[in-house]
Design an enzyme around this catalytic site. Structure first.
Site, PDB file in Angstrom:
ATOM      1  NE  ARG A  60       1.702  40.920  48.969  1.00 57.85           N
ATOM      2  CZ  ARG A  60       2.139  42.536  49.832  1.00 57.85           C
ATOM      3  NH1 ARG A  60       2.610  42.535  50.209  1.00 57.85           N
ATOM      4  NH2 ARG A  60       0.865  43.151  51.050  1.00 57.85           N
ATOM      5  CD  GLU A  97       2.018  55.460  57.004  1.00 60.95           C
ATOM      6  OE1 GLU A  97       1.718  54.663  56.304  1.00 60.95           O
ATOM      7  OE2 GLU A  97       2.054  56.328  57.538  1.00 60.95           O
TER       8      GLU A  97
HETATM    9  P1  AMP Z   1       0.970  45.639  59.859  1.00 64.15           P
HETATM   10  O1  AMP Z   1       1.083  47.263  60.033  1.00 64.15           O
HETATM   11  O2  AMP Z   1       1.626  44.662  60.355  1.00 64.15           O
HETATM   12  O3  AMP Z   1      -0.745  44.897  60.180  1.00 64.15           O
HETATM   13  O4  AMP Z   1       0.989  45.609  57.959  1.00 64.15           O
HETATM   14  C1  AMP Z   1      -0.076  45.859  57.616  1.00 64.15           C
HETATM   15  C2  AMP Z   1      -0.109  44.680  55.930  1.00 64.15           C
HETATM   16  O5  AMP Z   1       0.505  45.481  54.660  1.00 64.15           O
HETATM   17  C3  AMP Z   1       0.388  44.058  56.403  1.00 64.15           C
HETATM   18  O6  AMP Z   1      -0.396  42.631  55.884  1.00 64.15           O
HETATM   19  C4  AMP Z   1       1.772  43.184  55.128  1.00 64.15           C
HETATM   20  O7  AMP Z   1       1.509  42.472  54.429  1.00 64.15           O
HETATM   21  C5  AMP Z   1       1.728  44.539  54.894  1.00 64.15           C
HETATM   22  N1  AMP Z   1       2.543  45.581  54.394  1.00 64.15           N
HETATM   23  C6  AMP Z   1       2.832  46.454  55.940  1.00 64.15           C
HETATM   24  N2  AMP Z   1       4.303  46.801  55.666  1.00 64.15           N
HETATM   25  C7  AMP Z   1       4.753  46.236  54.610  1.00 64.15           C
HETATM   26  C8  AMP Z   1       5.960  46.853  53.976  1.00 64.15           C
HETATM   27  N3  AMP Z   1       7.091  47.398  54.074  1.00 64.15           N
HETATM   28  N4  AMP Z   1       5.992  45.747  53.081  1.00 64.15           N
HETATM   29  C9  AMP Z   1       5.423  45.121  51.823  1.00 64.15           C
HETATM   30  N5  AMP Z   1       4.005  44.588  52.787  1.00 64.15           N
HETATM   31  C10 AMP Z   1       3.874  45.085  53.715  1.00 64.15           C
END
Ligand code: AMP
Length: 172
Positions: A60, A97
């Site tokens: 995206r 995670e």
């Molecule tokens: P982060 O935890 O900020 O490293 O997020 C990890 C990646 O997963 C990012 O590129 C987000 O676009 C995607 N992501 C994390 N959580 C969500 C969510 N609830 N919905 C959609 N995309 C998510």
């Protein structure tokens, strides 16, 4: 009329795993008015920060990042999963995670001193964004800003990006 971008973000419960509410931005991208308004707002924030380059990660991040780069007259550089880029790369590791993941960019993607805006669709825990900042800085680039379409404020990802100029268009 101002569009509420939230109207084109769909909540998908328990995707990709139980307990996660996935923010699906595909309806936002598919709607011409909402997509152009999203890019317009990203560009409005990014333009005064005078970026030479926009960095986005698959998939995206490529869609929003490519459109934003075009709107600003900037270049676009891709952060990709290991093994996708054909030439010499550098990489950063970040926590998911469960376990870790890695992102790579081409070693010659950023000229020293180039101003780079790092973009993603969603700021969750901030780990992915942090990895991209590291990549820019490893190459001698200057992080001109960090911008997201969506920020999940309850995950406090912004805390991990302390010291950077961070912005999101919509918050949950
Ligand atoms: P982060 O935890 O900020 O490293 O997020 C990890 C990646 O997963 C990012 O590129 C987000 O676009 C995607 N992501 C994390 N959580 C969500 C969510 N609830 N919905 C959609 N995309 C998510």
């Amino acid at each position: 009329m101002t569009l509420d971008l939230r109207a084109r973000v769909r909540d998908v419960p328990d995707f990709p795993k139980e307990g996660i509410v996935f923010k699906d931005v595909m309806p936002l991208i598919a709607d011409p008015d909402y997509f152009s308004e999203t890019i317009r707002r990203l560009a409005e924030w990014a333009r005064p920060r005078e970026p030479d380059l926009i960095l986005g990660a698959e998939a995206r991040g490529f869609i929003f990042g490519g459109a934003l780069a075009y709107a600003l007259g900037a270049g676009f550089i891709a952060a990709r999963k290991p093994g996708k880029l054909p030439r010499e790369t550098i990489e950063a590791t970040f926590e998911l995670e469960y376990g870790t993941d890695r992102l790579q960019v081409h070693r010659d993607a950023v000229q020293p001193g180039a101003r780079v805006i790092v973009l993603d669709d969603v700021l969750a825990t901030g780990g992915t964004a942090k990895a991209k900042l590291e990549l820019v800085e490893q190459l001698g680039g200057v992080v001109a800003g960090v911008v997201f379409v969506i920020e999940l404020t309850f995950l406090h990802g912004r805390d991990r990006l302390d010291g950077y100029d961070v912005h999101s268009l919509i918050q949950y």
